[in-house]
Design a protein around this motif. Structure first.
Motif, PDB file in Angstrom:
ATOM      1  N   SER A   1      27.996 -20.776  42.279  1.00 35.47           N
ATOM      2  CA  SER A   1      27.540 -22.101  42.727  1.00 35.47           C
ATOM      3  C   SER A   1      27.653 -23.168  41.641  1.00 35.47           C
ATOM      4  N   ASP A   2      27.238 -22.851  40.422  1.00 34.19           N
ATOM      5  CA  ASP A   2      27.302 -23.857  39.353  1.00 34.19           C
ATOM      6  C   ASP A   2      28.740 -24.245  39.029  1.00 34.19           C
ATOM      7  N   GLY A   3      29.606 -23.236  38.916  1.00 35.48           N
ATOM      8  CA  GLY A   3      31.009 -23.513  38.626  1.00 35.48           C
ATOM      9  C   GLY A   3      31.669 -24.303  39.732  1.00 35.48           C
ATOM     10  N   LEU A   4      31.303 -24.010  40.963  1.00 35.43           N
ATOM     11  CA  LEU A   4      31.873 -24.718  42.104  1.00 35.43           C
ATOM     12  C   LEU A   4      31.411 -26.169  42.121  1.00 35.43           C
ATOM     13  N   ALA A   5      30.153 -26.387  41.761  1.00 33.92           N
ATOM     14  CA  ALA A   5      29.626 -27.753  41.706  1.00 33.92           C
ATOM     15  C   ALA A   5      30.379 -28.584  40.663  1.00 33.92           C
TER      16      ALA A   5
ATOM     17  N   VAL B   1      26.052 -28.074  44.680  1.00 31.95           N
ATOM     18  CA  VAL B   1      26.223 -26.925  45.570  1.00 31.95           C
ATOM     19  C   VAL B   1      24.866 -26.247  45.668  1.00 31.95           C
ATOM     20  N   ILE B   2      24.291 -26.284  46.851  1.00 31.06           N
ATOM     21  CA  ILE B   2      22.921 -25.811  47.079  1.00 31.06           C
ATOM     22  C   ILE B   2      22.945 -24.421  47.704  1.00 31.06           C
TER      23      ILE B   2
ATOM     24  N   ASN C   1      38.473 -18.730  43.116  1.00 33.01           N
ATOM     25  CA  ASN C   1      39.249 -17.731  42.380  1.00 33.01           C
ATOM     26  C   ASN C   1      39.369 -18.088  40.900  1.00 33.01           C
ATOM     27  N   ARG C   2      39.485 -19.379  40.626  1.00 35.19           N
ATOM     28  CA  ARG C   2      39.542 -19.806  39.227  1.00 35.19           C
ATOM     29  C   ARG C   2      38.221 -19.512  38.519  1.00 35.19           C
ATOM     30  N   ILE C   3      37.111 -19.761  39.198  1.00 35.95           N
ATOM     31  CA  ILE C   3      35.787 -19.499  38.629  1.00 35.95           C
ATOM     32  C   ILE C   3      35.591 -18.009  38.385  1.00 35.95           C
TER      33      ILE C   3
END
Length: 324
Positions: free
Chosen positions: A52-56, A63-64, A274-276
């Motif tokens: 979630s943090d990386g996506l945000a 991202v909740i 996938n990158r995260i």
């Protein structure tokens, strides 16, 4: 006049298409919600927070993580299945929900193929057989011996009727020829609290749910259901090493979106996730919790979901397990 009207109509249509593409290209423009169909503290919750943090950061929007436990995952799955397919409400699902529930519930309220678009595989983990600290069994063989000497005295917890934990324990009962009582919960988090409190005896779950408690000596790790030991728990043997042949299970966690979500949104999410997952710190964090990250394209996840749906249907049918 007709020619002019046609030209105007085509121009309006073109402008609309351009505007639509332009608007779609701005995704995301507001916060994204990852629905977790279980309580905080379990492996599905851990997996959602792993990305979630990386996506945000990657998408530039909050991202909740929204925990929606209940009905063995069906409540959370229903929420996402009925959400607008715009990429703003996503599902972090667990194999026990996504491919087992359709075989366990006559009316789950959602369909794993028709109601969802596969986005990305996240992690995979074996199950681990865990006992409360005060149980007079320090390994799997001692547990089986104790259960045979005390039929019906032991109880085991699960995340709900028909969950993978339920299925895994029933399979253990069959293979080891022992008798235990089932105590269903609404998620792994509450189970772990009661297991540490001595209110239940046994739990078969993914390592992320109990890793810290085992390492701190608050729970006993009896065996892992994989072909090799976990790097984070090197002293916990496999079920095969413990003399229980043919008892191997693993779970997986994946990201899905409501059916009808635009393909370019799915591709963008897949690329970023996938990158995260390939970041060394994310891989290390997953491994520390007894899980491994796994990379798949949306198409690969779609095919895998179908194959797992078929495989677990056969297992559940053979074991005679229902959610009732």
């Amino acid at each position: 006049m007709k020619i002019r009207e046609t030209i105007v109509a085509v121009a309006v249509l073109a402008i609309g298409l351009i505007a639509g593409v332009h608007a779609q290209g701005k995704y995301p423009e507001r916060p994204i919600t990852l629905v977790v169909p279980s309580a905080p503290g379990g492996s599905t919750d851990f997996t959602a927070r792993l990305v979630s943090d990386g996506l945000a950061k990657a998408l530039g929007q909050p991202v909740i993580v929204d925990n929606r436990p209940g009905a063995s995952g069906n409540i959370g799955n229903q929420v996402v299945a009925r959400s607008k397919p715009d990429g703003y409400t996503l599902l972090v699902s667990y194999s026990g929900y996504q491919v087992a529930n359709p075989h366990l519930f006559k009316r789950a309220g959602w369909d794993p193929i028709k109601d969802f678009v596969p986005v990305a595989m996240l992690t995979r983990a074996p199950q681990i057989i865990v006992a409360r600290e005060g149980l007079p069994s320090n390994n799997l063989q001692e547990l089986i011996a104790y259960a045979k000497a005390n039929p019906g005295k032991l109880n085991y917890a699960s995340s709900g009727n028909g969950s993978i934990q339920h299925i895994a324990a029933e399979m253990l009962k069959q293979i080891a020829s022992i008798d235990m009582i089932h105590v269903p919960y609404k998620g792994a988090g509450p189970v772990v609290q009661d297991l540490m409190g001595g209110n239940v005896d046994l739990f078969i779950t993914t390592p992320a749910s109990v890793m810290g408690q085992i390492q701190a000596g608050k729970l006993k790790g009896l065996a892992v259901t994989s072909s090799k030991r976990l790097a984070a728990l090197p002293n916990v043997p496999t079920t095969n090493e413990s003399g229980l042949k043919g008892y191997q299970l693993d779970s997986w966690f994946a990201l899905y979106a409501p059916a009808g979500t635009p393909p370019d949104v799915v591709r963008k999410l897949n690329t970023e996730v996938n990158r995260i997952l390939q970041m060394p710190n994310v891989r290390r964090k997953a491994e520390d919790q007894g899980t491994d990250v796994e990379i798949m394209s949306p198409a690969q996840l779609g095919e895998y979901t179908k194959s797992e749906l078929d495989r677990w249907g056969k297992i559940i049918s053979a074991a005679g397990i229902t959610a009732d």
